[in-house]
Design a protein around this motif. Structure first.
Motif, PDB file in Angstrom:
ATOM      1  N   UNK A   1      19.839 -10.962  -5.391  1.00 28.84           N
ATOM      2  CA  UNK A   1      18.460 -11.013  -5.851  1.00 28.84           C
ATOM      3  C   UNK A   1      17.528 -11.649  -4.813  1.00 28.84           C
ATOM      4  N   UNK A   2      18.099 -12.098  -3.675  1.00 28.00           N
ATOM      5  CA  UNK A   2      17.269 -12.736  -2.634  1.00 28.00           C
ATOM      6  C   UNK A   2      16.370 -11.731  -1.934  1.00 28.00           C
ATOM      7  N   UNK A   3      15.074 -12.020  -1.927  1.00 21.75           N
ATOM      8  CA  UNK A   3      14.142 -11.151  -1.199  1.00 21.75           C
ATOM      9  C   UNK A   3      13.208 -12.052  -0.401  1.00 21.75           C
ATOM     10  N   UNK A   4      12.836 -11.611   0.787  1.00 20.82           N
ATOM     11  CA  UNK A   4      11.865 -12.375   1.561  1.00 20.82           C
ATOM     12  C   UNK A   4      10.591 -11.550   1.663  1.00 20.82           C
ATOM     13  N   UNK A   5       9.473 -12.185   1.327  1.00 23.00           N
ATOM     14  CA  UNK A   5       8.199 -11.481   1.396  1.00 23.00           C
ATOM     15  C   UNK A   5       7.790 -11.307   2.853  1.00 23.00           C
ATOM     16  N   UNK A   6       7.500 -10.068   3.255  1.00 18.51           N
ATOM     17  CA  UNK A   6       7.084  -9.850   4.648  1.00 18.51           C
ATOM     18  C   UNK A   6       5.737  -9.127   4.739  1.00 18.51           C
ATOM     19  N   UNK A   7       5.094  -8.918   3.625  1.00 18.79           N
ATOM     20  CA  UNK A   7       3.795  -8.246   3.633  1.00 18.79           C
ATOM     21  C   UNK A   7       3.910  -6.798   4.075  1.00 18.79           C
ATOM     22  N   UNK A   8       3.019  -6.395   4.971  1.00 17.10           N
ATOM     23  CA  UNK A   8       3.013  -4.997   5.403  1.00 17.10           C
ATOM     24  C   UNK A   8       3.876  -4.747   6.640  1.00 17.10           C
ATOM     25  N   UNK A   9       4.696  -5.735   6.986  1.00 17.42           N
ATOM     26  CA  UNK A   9       5.487  -5.615   8.225  1.00 17.42           C
ATOM     27  C   UNK A   9       6.371  -4.371   8.221  1.00 17.42           C
ATOM     28  N   UNK A  10       6.992  -4.076   7.073  1.00 18.33           N
ATOM     29  CA  UNK A  10       7.866  -2.901   6.998  1.00 18.33           C
ATOM     30  C   UNK A  10       7.098  -1.621   7.282  1.00 18.33           C
ATOM     31  N   UNK A  11       5.931  -1.515   6.656  1.00 18.60           N
ATOM     32  CA  UNK A  11       5.130  -0.308   6.807  1.00 18.60           C
ATOM     33  C   UNK A  11       4.673  -0.157   8.256  1.00 18.60           C
TER      34      UNK A  11
ATOM     35  N   UNK B   1       7.745   0.657  -8.772  1.00 18.44           N
ATOM     36  CA  UNK B   1       8.374  -0.555  -8.234  1.00 18.44           C
ATOM     37  C   UNK B   1       8.554  -0.466  -6.722  1.00 18.44           C
ATOM     38  N   UNK B   2       8.570   0.782  -6.171  1.00 14.67           N
ATOM     39  CA  UNK B   2       8.699   0.873  -4.725  1.00 14.67           C
ATOM     40  C   UNK B   2       7.456   0.287  -4.041  1.00 14.67           C
ATOM     41  N   UNK B   3       6.337   0.320  -4.758  1.00 14.63           N
ATOM     42  CA  UNK B   3       5.133  -0.289  -4.183  1.00 14.63           C
ATOM     43  C   UNK B   3       5.231  -1.812  -4.162  1.00 14.63           C
ATOM     44  N   UNK B   4       6.262  -2.342  -4.847  1.00  8.13           N
ATOM     45  CA  UNK B   4       6.506  -3.770  -4.825  1.00  8.13           C
ATOM     46  C   UNK B   4       7.560  -4.091  -3.764  1.00  8.13           C
ATOM     47  N   UNK B   5       8.659  -3.305  -3.757  1.00  8.86           N
ATOM     48  CA  UNK B   5       9.777  -3.617  -2.866  1.00  8.86           C
ATOM     49  C   UNK B   5       9.429  -3.447  -1.384  1.00  8.86           C
ATOM     50  N   UNK B   6       8.487  -2.560  -1.083  1.00 15.72           N
ATOM     51  CA  UNK B   6       8.233  -2.328   0.345  1.00 15.72           C
ATOM     52  C   UNK B   6       7.590  -3.547   1.008  1.00 15.72           C
ATOM     53  N   UNK B   7       7.182  -4.509   0.202  1.00 15.66           N
ATOM     54  CA  UNK B   7       6.593  -5.734   0.754  1.00 15.66           C
ATOM     55  C   UNK B   7       7.654  -6.775   1.120  1.00 15.66           C
ATOM     56  N   UNK B   8       8.947  -6.432   0.873  1.00 14.36           N
ATOM     57  CA  UNK B   8       9.984  -7.440   1.057  1.00 14.36           C
ATOM     58  C   UNK B   8      11.038  -6.991   2.050  1.00 14.36           C
ATOM     59  N   UNK B   9      11.701  -7.977   2.635  1.00  7.08           N
ATOM     60  CA  UNK B   9      12.934  -7.708   3.364  1.00  7.08           C
ATOM     61  C   UNK B   9      14.036  -7.963   2.343  1.00  7.08           C
ATOM     62  N   UNK B  10      14.779  -6.919   2.011  1.00  7.96           N
ATOM     63  CA  UNK B  10      15.762  -7.047   0.929  1.00  7.96           C
ATOM     64  C   UNK B  10      17.013  -6.272   1.278  1.00  7.96           C
ATOM     65  N   UNK B  11      18.181  -6.958   1.245  1.00  7.97           N
ATOM     66  CA  UNK B  11      19.439  -6.305   1.637  1.00  7.97           C
ATOM     67  C   UNK B  11      20.054  -5.507   0.501  1.00  7.97           C
ATOM     68  N   UNK B  12      19.559  -5.709  -0.712  1.00  7.57           N
ATOM     69  CA  UNK B  12      20.036  -4.877  -1.817  1.00  7.57           C
ATOM     70  C   UNK B  12      21.400  -5.233  -2.369  1.00  7.57           C
ATOM     71  N   UNK B  13      21.910  -6.437  -2.045  1.00  2.54           N
ATOM     72  CA  UNK B  13      23.179  -6.832  -2.663  1.00  2.54           C
ATOM     73  C   UNK B  13      23.059  -8.132  -3.453  1.00  2.54           C
TER      74      UNK B  13
END
Lengths: 439, 294
Positions: free
Chosen positions: B46-56, B32-44
């Motif tokens: 269920x809201x997640x914003x898709x950011x693609x490879x920006x985090x990496x 699932x980490x291969x899924x979450x790394x594609x998002x900006x997610x504050x972890x509090x």
């Protein structure tokens, strides 16, 4: 006959059981989850039982543990949080506020306080602390414990050596020379956790050198704010005190208990800390040791108010009502009850802690805490940090933390320290995904 | 007697429960980490914003990531040198018929059964600049000039943590090597003895080649340990002073739980995963030799 008696008693039993079940079902149960730290959760349970007596149709289930946020986080994500919670220091309050996870408290805050019906609830709580978690016109967090920050020392040790508590920086420096002669370090700090050095040395000096408006500029991310004269003078003062040997050698590598122990062992005279210090070190403090707090000395050439004072809410036990609570109205009412003056006095006396409900400080028994309240009550300016800037912009805070560590270990100059912080502030300014605050 | 098919069925039957939990608690979170790394997610929420490879992309340009990775490599090399050399030395010497061999085994293994928190606290006390035994010892023997803030100085913090971790880990490797040495048939040693081989010769010509597989496993363990180091660093220095002991795992922790950037933290985790896999793969490739059957 026997059979009839048996039959009747069974019917009777069923009726009783059924009735009590029905009665239980008619009660509304709210769930209260709390961080369980030094203050425990027995006081919450006691207040809950009192509340149940006032409201017989409400049942309050209280639970908690020292890592409660780990259980609460998935429940917030799943949309199934408790009705009221103190999620503890491991929980990111601001992230939850941005995500709309907390219930706005303003309507409730406008209601009369329990036991002081002539006052609004909001008027009974310390404003500086209540305003810490203020976002887009609304309040979200109710503080339960107050941390007052200053310099702590052993009054008995000071008296024995005929050392006088300094008020100005010059007086402190004169005293420091005397202290050094006794082979005692004038100052020490919890170097492994560098935020202590920010809270008690760099930032208070900066506010006293440059004034609260300069501090506000930095809090509001004004370009160049960290390079103002007041910050530079404060950083230079810290640097100078390191160079003069006022800071204990090796304090950069010490954790909080180790460095605090140094003061108890009289190898260091003064340590900057919050008002939890006495309780934290209770088991290792000898009987004749008298913890007292002094205000951070003010520079005579400073532009800021000499009495400017740093306080924060003890976030570990601050309360929020989740926006997805099942019974927010009862949770809010219970919270209002919990912070009534009477309950605040009870908690303050029972736990030996400062509660931010006005008037509750009379219940304090500890001389150490009374000394802290005495310094606080003289303050004309109050500023906050750990519930605000520190968590609004954690990356700038980290730059401040690593910077002060580097300054204390003489790896960088005061100018480089502020450059580093300003650079990080610039990054935050440019990052549109980080919510910006006004202080 | 079972036939082959029945045997296979039995194996599957016994493996299924373990496999189920392994999938649920290890493979699923990792995948699932291969899924979450594609998002900006504050972890509090269920809201997640898709950011693609920006985090990496950001992680690869983050100087703290590279600095931390450097510290991880320092630990890998430090642990390999200290732990391997000492544990091989001790294992070989305990194996020989010496007095109190069992006592030594217990003493050397002892640190390994201590909880990590305890190890970190013990060593923080050893290194304490004011009353630690290390500085007190130096003061006692007149080496005042050598006194340091061991965990608070740029130059000493990494070696200090490496030594503490080595002390903690050593016992396990001694036992591992000892078990390996014991598997070697006695006749080999007897033959060597008759031929007049020295201890050093026995070590390099008999023990090392026959211990090769275990040696390889030990190396992989140490690499993984060096690339983690979270408990030691978090408990002894929290990455300080001034990030001089920051490792990837503590930085991931900071990003996720202090900065509430779970997507970003996950992307650093992925970098760590790639490094671990790459390094162990490389190691096996370099060290592949024909297994000696005996």
């Amino acid at each position: 006959m026997k059979r009839l008696a048996l039959f009747l008693s069974i019917v009777f039993l069923i009726t009783i059981l059924g009735a009590s079940f029905a009665l239980a079902a008619s009660k509304t149960e709210i769930e209260v989850a709390s961080f369980q730290g030094g203050y425990g959760i027995d006081w919450i349970k006691k207040i809950a039982r009192d509340y149940e007596k006032l409201h017989p149709n409400v049942r309050i289930k209280v639970w908690g543990n020292p890592r409660v946020w780990e259980q609460l986080r998935p429940r917030f994500i799943a949309g199934n949080p408790p009705d009221l919670c103190a999620p503890g220091w491991g929980f990111d309050f601001w992230a939850a506020i941005y995500e709309g996870q907390f219930f706005p408290l303003d309507e409730e805050l406008a209601k009369p306080a329990y036991g002081q019906e002539d006052k609004k609830w909001s008027e009974t709580i310390n404003k500086a602390l209540l305003d810490e978690f203020y976002w887009e016109g609304k309040h979200y967090v109710i503080p339960m414990f107050t941390n007052l920050y200053g310099w702590w020392y052993d009054d008995a040790f000071f008296a024995k050596n005929k050392w006088e508590v300094p008020e100005t920086v010059a007086q402190f420096e004169a005293l420091a020379e005397k202290i050094k002669k006794e082979k005692v370090a004038p100052l020490t700090t919890q170097g492994m956790y560098p935020y202590y050095a920010l809270w008690s040395y760099f930032l208070p000096l900066a506010v006293k050198y440059g004034g609260i408006d300069m501090y506000k500029d930095a809090m509001n991310l004004k370009p160049g704010a960290w390079k103002q004269d007041g910050f530079l003078k404060a950083a230079q003062k810290v640097d100078e005190w390191v160079k003069k040997g006022y800071f204990q050698k090796g304090c950069v590598g010490m954790n909080h208990t180790e460095s605090q122990m140094e003061v108890i062992a009289h190898r260091a005279a003064i340590i900057g800390c919050g008002s939890w210090l006495e309780a934290e070190m209770k088991n290792v403090t000898p009987k004749n040791f008298k913890w007292r707090m002094m205000g951070v000395p003010y520079p005579e050439d400073g532009k800021g108010d000499p009495t400017a004072f740093y306080m924060d809410q003890d976030i570990a036990t601050s309360w929020v009502v989740p926006s997805k609570a099942k019974h927010p109205e009862i949770a809010l009412d219970f919270l209002r009850y919990m912070t009534s003056l009477e309950n605040a006095k009870y908690v303050s006396a029972e736990k030996g802690a400062i509660v931010p409900v006005k008037g509750s400080e009379v219940a304090l028994k500890s001389e150490a805490l009374k000394s802290a309240v005495a310094v606080y009550s003289k303050a004309k300016i109050i500023w906050t940090y750990s519930g605000t800037y520190q968590v609004w912009y954690p990356t700038i805070n980290k730059a401040l933390e690593t910077g002060i560590q580097a300054l204390l270990s003489q790896e960088i100059t005061p100018e480089q320290f502020l450059d580093k912080v300003e650079k990080e502030a610039e990054k935050v300014r440019k990052d549109s995904t980080i919510p910006k605050h006004t202080y | 007697m079972y036939n082959k098919k029945e045997r296979k069925r039995l194996i599957i039957l016994f493996l299924t429960p373990a496999l189920f939990f392994y999938l649920l608690f290890v493979i699923y979170p990792m995948a699932s980490s291969f899924y979450y790394f594609l998002f900006k997610w504050r972890g509090v929420s269920a809201n997640k914003t898709f950011v693609g490879f920006a985090n990496l992309k950001e992680a690869l340009h983050d100087e703290v990531v590279w600095q931390s990775l450097g510290h991880n490599f320092y630990f890998v090399i430090g642990l390999i040198i200290i732990v391997l050399s000492f544990s091989l030395f001790f294992a070989f010497n305990i194996f020989r018929p010496i007095k109190w061999a069992n006592l030594y085994k217990t003493v050397f293994f002892f640190p390994n059964v201590l909880s990590l928190v305890l190890v970190a606290i013990i060593w923080s006390f050893v290194y304490n600049p004011s009353f630690g035994i290390l500085n007190s010892f130096l003061r006692m023997v007149g080496l005042e000039g050598w006194i340091r803030t061991w965990l608070g100085e740029k130059g000493t913090v990494l070696p200090s943590i490496t030594i503490a971790a080595s002390w903690n880990m050593m016992g396990f490797y001694i036992i591992l090597f000892l078990a390996g040495i014991k598997r070697i048939p006695r006749s080999f040693f007897e033959a060597a003895l008759i031929d007049g081989a020295s201890n050093i010769r026995v070590f390099f010509s008999i023990i090392m080649p026959l211990l090769w597989e275990i040696f390889k496993v030990a190396l992989v363990y140490l690499i993984i340990a060096g690339l983690n180091m979270f408990p030691y660093v978090q408990l002894m220095t929290r990455g300080g002073p001034n990030r001089h002991s920051e490792v990837l795992a503590t930085y991931i922790y900071e990003q996720a739980f202090t900065n509430s950037r779970f997507g970003y933290a996950t992307s650093i985790g992925i970098i760590l995963l790639v490094v671990v896999l790459g390094l162990t793969g490389l190691l096996f490739k370099i060290m592949s030799r024909e297994t000696i059957e005996y």
